[in-house]
Design a protein around this motif. Structure first.
Motif, PDB file in Angstrom:
ATOM      1  N   GLU A  30      52.621  50.593  77.784  1.00 38.13           N
ATOM      2  CA  GLU A  30      51.757  49.969  77.190  1.00 38.13           C
ATOM      3  C   GLU A  30      51.529  48.431  77.356  1.00 38.13           C
ATOM      4  O   GLU A  30      50.347  47.756  77.387  1.00 38.13           O
ATOM      5  CB  GLU A  30      52.077  49.912  75.622  1.00 38.13           C
ATOM      6  CG  GLU A  30      51.098  49.798  74.633  1.00 38.13           C
ATOM      7  CD  GLU A  30      51.283  50.133  73.249  1.00 38.13           C
ATOM      8  OE1 GLU A  30      50.397  49.648  72.296  1.00 38.13           O
ATOM      9  OE2 GLU A  30      52.126  51.166  72.911  1.00 38.13           O
ATOM     10  N   PRO A  31      52.729  47.544  77.716  1.00 45.28           N
ATOM     11  CA  PRO A  31      52.545  46.124  78.113  1.00 45.28           C
ATOM     12  C   PRO A  31      51.687  46.218  79.396  1.00 45.28           C
ATOM     13  O   PRO A  31      50.656  45.251  79.457  1.00 45.28           O
ATOM     14  CB  PRO A  31      53.696  45.752  78.242  1.00 45.28           C
ATOM     15  CG  PRO A  31      54.744  46.698  77.676  1.00 45.28           C
ATOM     16  CD  PRO A  31      53.882  47.906  77.661  1.00 45.28           C
ATOM     17  N   HIS A  32      51.719  46.843  80.233  1.00 47.01           N
ATOM     18  CA  HIS A  32      50.980  47.136  81.587  1.00 47.01           C
ATOM     19  C   HIS A  32      49.490  47.228  81.282  1.00 47.01           C
ATOM     20  O   HIS A  32      48.662  46.610  82.091  1.00 47.01           O
ATOM     21  CB  HIS A  32      51.785  47.969  82.571  1.00 47.01           C
ATOM     22  CG  HIS A  32      53.074  47.590  82.970  1.00 47.01           C
ATOM     23  ND1 HIS A  32      53.436  46.650  83.484  1.00 47.01           N
ATOM     24  CD2 HIS A  32      54.184  48.034  82.363  1.00 47.01           C
ATOM     25  CE1 HIS A  32      54.572  46.697  83.719  1.00 47.01           C
ATOM     26  NE2 HIS A  32      55.193  47.623  83.227  1.00 47.01           N
ATOM     27  N   ILE A  33      49.164  48.147  80.458  1.00 47.61           N
ATOM     28  CA  ILE A  33      47.960  48.232  80.220  1.00 47.61           C
ATOM     29  C   ILE A  33      47.085  47.548  79.345  1.00 47.61           C
ATOM     30  O   ILE A  33      46.105  46.885  79.539  1.00 47.61           O
ATOM     31  CB  ILE A  33      47.643  49.820  79.505  1.00 47.61           C
ATOM     32  CG1 ILE A  33      48.097  50.924  80.267  1.00 47.61           C
ATOM     33  CG2 ILE A  33      46.632  49.992  78.903  1.00 47.61           C
ATOM     34  CD1 ILE A  33      48.222  52.219  79.866  1.00 47.61           C
ATOM     35  N   ASN A  34      48.076  46.645  78.735  1.00 47.53           N
ATOM     36  CA  ASN A  34      47.360  45.573  77.687  1.00 47.53           C
ATOM     37  C   ASN A  34      47.028  44.452  78.764  1.00 47.53           C
ATOM     38  O   ASN A  34      46.339  43.457  78.109  1.00 47.53           O
ATOM     39  CB  ASN A  34      48.290  45.082  76.487  1.00 47.53           C
ATOM     40  CG  ASN A  34      48.068  46.196  75.602  1.00 47.53           C
ATOM     41  OD1 ASN A  34      47.279  46.894  75.156  1.00 47.53           O
ATOM     42  ND2 ASN A  34      49.407  46.287  74.799  1.00 47.53           N
ATOM     43  N   ALA A  53      43.556  62.327  82.152  1.00 46.67           N
ATOM     44  CA  ALA A  53      43.044  62.258  80.567  1.00 46.67           C
ATOM     45  C   ALA A  53      43.655  61.299  79.943  1.00 46.67           C
ATOM     46  O   ALA A  53      43.157  60.826  79.067  1.00 46.67           O
ATOM     47  CB  ALA A  53      42.933  63.603  80.041  1.00 46.67           C
ATOM     48  N   ILE A  54      45.344  61.342  80.099  1.00 46.84           N
ATOM     49  CA  ILE A  54      46.057  60.432  79.352  1.00 46.84           C
ATOM     50  C   ILE A  54      45.844  58.920  79.720  1.00 46.84           C
ATOM     51  O   ILE A  54      45.611  58.058  79.005  1.00 46.84           O
ATOM     52  CB  ILE A  54      47.335  60.776  79.612  1.00 46.84           C
ATOM     53  CG1 ILE A  54      47.682  62.162  78.955  1.00 46.84           C
ATOM     54  CG2 ILE A  54      48.152  59.640  79.034  1.00 46.84           C
ATOM     55  CD1 ILE A  54      49.122  62.649  79.280  1.00 46.84           C
ATOM     56  N   ALA A  55      45.578  58.624  81.018  1.00 42.96           N
ATOM     57  CA  ALA A  55      45.092  57.217  81.707  1.00 42.96           C
ATOM     58  C   ALA A  55      43.790  56.922  81.046  1.00 42.96           C
ATOM     59  O   ALA A  55      43.775  55.911  80.600  1.00 42.96           O
ATOM     60  CB  ALA A  55      45.048  57.296  82.850  1.00 42.96           C
ATOM     61  N   SER A  56      42.914  58.014  80.918  1.00 41.99           N
ATOM     62  CA  SER A  56      41.682  57.635  80.322  1.00 41.99           C
ATOM     63  C   SER A  56      41.509  57.098  78.973  1.00 41.99           C
ATOM     64  O   SER A  56      41.076  56.127  78.440  1.00 41.99           O
ATOM     65  CB  SER A  56      40.443  58.744  80.807  1.00 41.99           C
ATOM     66  OG  SER A  56      39.314  58.382  80.005  1.00 41.99           O
ATOM     67  N   ALA A  57      42.434  57.902  78.139  1.00 38.39           N
ATOM     68  CA  ALA A  57      42.624  57.791  76.715  1.00 38.39           C
ATOM     69  C   ALA A  57      43.019  56.421  76.498  1.00 38.39           C
ATOM     70  O   ALA A  57      42.816  55.587  75.804  1.00 38.39           O
ATOM     71  CB  ALA A  57      43.044  58.911  76.038  1.00 38.39           C
ATOM     72  N   ALA A  58      44.169  55.960  77.342  1.00 36.13           N
ATOM     73  CA  ALA A  58      44.698  54.773  77.070  1.00 36.13           C
ATOM     74  C   ALA A  58      43.892  53.656  77.473  1.00 36.13           C
ATOM     75  O   ALA A  58      43.700  52.645  76.682  1.00 36.13           O
ATOM     76  CB  ALA A  58      46.134  54.770  78.094  1.00 36.13           C
ATOM     77  N   PHE A  59      43.404  53.620  78.411  1.00 34.23           N
ATOM     78  CA  PHE A  59      42.232  52.566  78.983  1.00 34.23           C
ATOM     79  C   PHE A  59      41.192  52.302  78.202  1.00 34.23           C
ATOM     80  O   PHE A  59      40.566  51.494  77.634  1.00 34.23           O
ATOM     81  CB  PHE A  59      41.899  52.568  80.537  1.00 34.23           C
ATOM     82  CG  PHE A  59      43.301  52.074  81.418  1.00 34.23           C
ATOM     83  CD1 PHE A  59      43.399  50.812  81.388  1.00 34.23           C
ATOM     84  CD2 PHE A  59      43.764  53.168  82.004  1.00 34.23           C
ATOM     85  CE1 PHE A  59      44.430  50.352  82.193  1.00 34.23           C
ATOM     86  CE2 PHE A  59      44.875  52.694  82.663  1.00 34.23           C
ATOM     87  CZ  PHE A  59      44.961  51.282  83.059  1.00 34.23           C
ATOM     88  N   ILE A  60      40.480  53.562  77.692  1.00 31.25           N
ATOM     89  CA  ILE A  60      39.399  53.343  76.616  1.00 31.25           C
ATOM     90  C   ILE A  60      39.733  52.897  75.371  1.00 31.25           C
ATOM     91  O   ILE A  60      39.120  52.112  74.716  1.00 31.25           O
ATOM     92  CB  ILE A  60      38.577  54.705  76.622  1.00 31.25           C
ATOM     93  CG1 ILE A  60      37.926  55.207  77.975  1.00 31.25           C
ATOM     94  CG2 ILE A  60      37.592  54.956  75.365  1.00 31.25           C
ATOM     95  CD1 ILE A  60      36.780  54.601  78.406  1.00 31.25           C
ATOM     96  N   GLY A  61      41.051  53.390  75.028  1.00 39.24           N
ATOM     97  CA  GLY A  61      41.709  52.941  73.749  1.00 39.24           C
ATOM     98  C   GLY A  61      41.706  51.394  73.838  1.00 39.24           C
ATOM     99  O   GLY A  61      41.464  50.610  72.778  1.00 39.24           O
ATOM    100  N   ARG A  62      42.310  50.852  74.906  1.00 42.97           N
ATOM    101  CA  ARG A  62      42.578  49.422  74.989  1.00 42.97           C
ATOM    102  C   ARG A  62      41.418  48.702  75.041  1.00 42.97           C
ATOM    103  O   ARG A  62      40.945  47.672  74.404  1.00 42.97           O
ATOM    104  CB  ARG A  62      43.210  48.998  76.447  1.00 42.97           C
ATOM    105  CG  ARG A  62      43.859  47.588  76.575  1.00 42.97           C
ATOM    106  CD  ARG A  62      42.776  46.867  77.408  1.00 42.97           C
ATOM    107  NE  ARG A  62      43.628  45.822  77.877  1.00 42.97           N
ATOM    108  CZ  ARG A  62      43.101  44.580  77.412  1.00 42.97           C
ATOM    109  NH1 ARG A  62      42.298  44.593  76.279  1.00 42.97           N
ATOM    110  NH2 ARG A  62      43.569  43.330  77.552  1.00 42.97           N
TER     111      ARG A  62
END
Length: 93
Positions: A9-13, A70-79
């Motif tokens: 999560e910190p890397h995506i943020n 799908a998991i990566a897409s959900a994480a980045f769209i959520g961010r």
């Protein structure tokens, strides 16, 4: 419900807002393409019984790629959506 592990999560943020939208859309398209490949492979394996053995590896591979995308897409769209709600300026009258 969190889809992304806490260690990632910190890397995506740290990813820029516009870049997270581009990554989210790209990985979403990859997830749809993977689902298409899996469904097409399943159709071929059910239609022509002799092809099933050769398609098992591809079905497993594209399933794993699709789930990860799908998991990566959900994480980045959520961010992207999370920062969109905090970046909107409030109207002053």
């Amino acid at each position: 419900m969190k889809l992304v592990p806490a260690a990632l999560e910190p890397h995506i943020n740290r990813v820029d807002r516009q870049r997270s939208l581009m990554i989210g859309i790209s990985t979403g398209l990859l997830a749809f393409w993977s689902a298409y490949r899996v469904l097409w492979s399943l159709y071929l394996s059910l239609t022509y019984d002799f092809l099933f053995g050769s398609l098992v590896f591809q079905i497993a591979l594209w399933s794993v790629v699709g789930v990860a995308a799908a998991i990566a897409s959900a994480a980045f769209i959520g961010r992207y959506l999370a920062t969109a709600s905090t970046d909107t300026p409030s109207e002053h009258s």
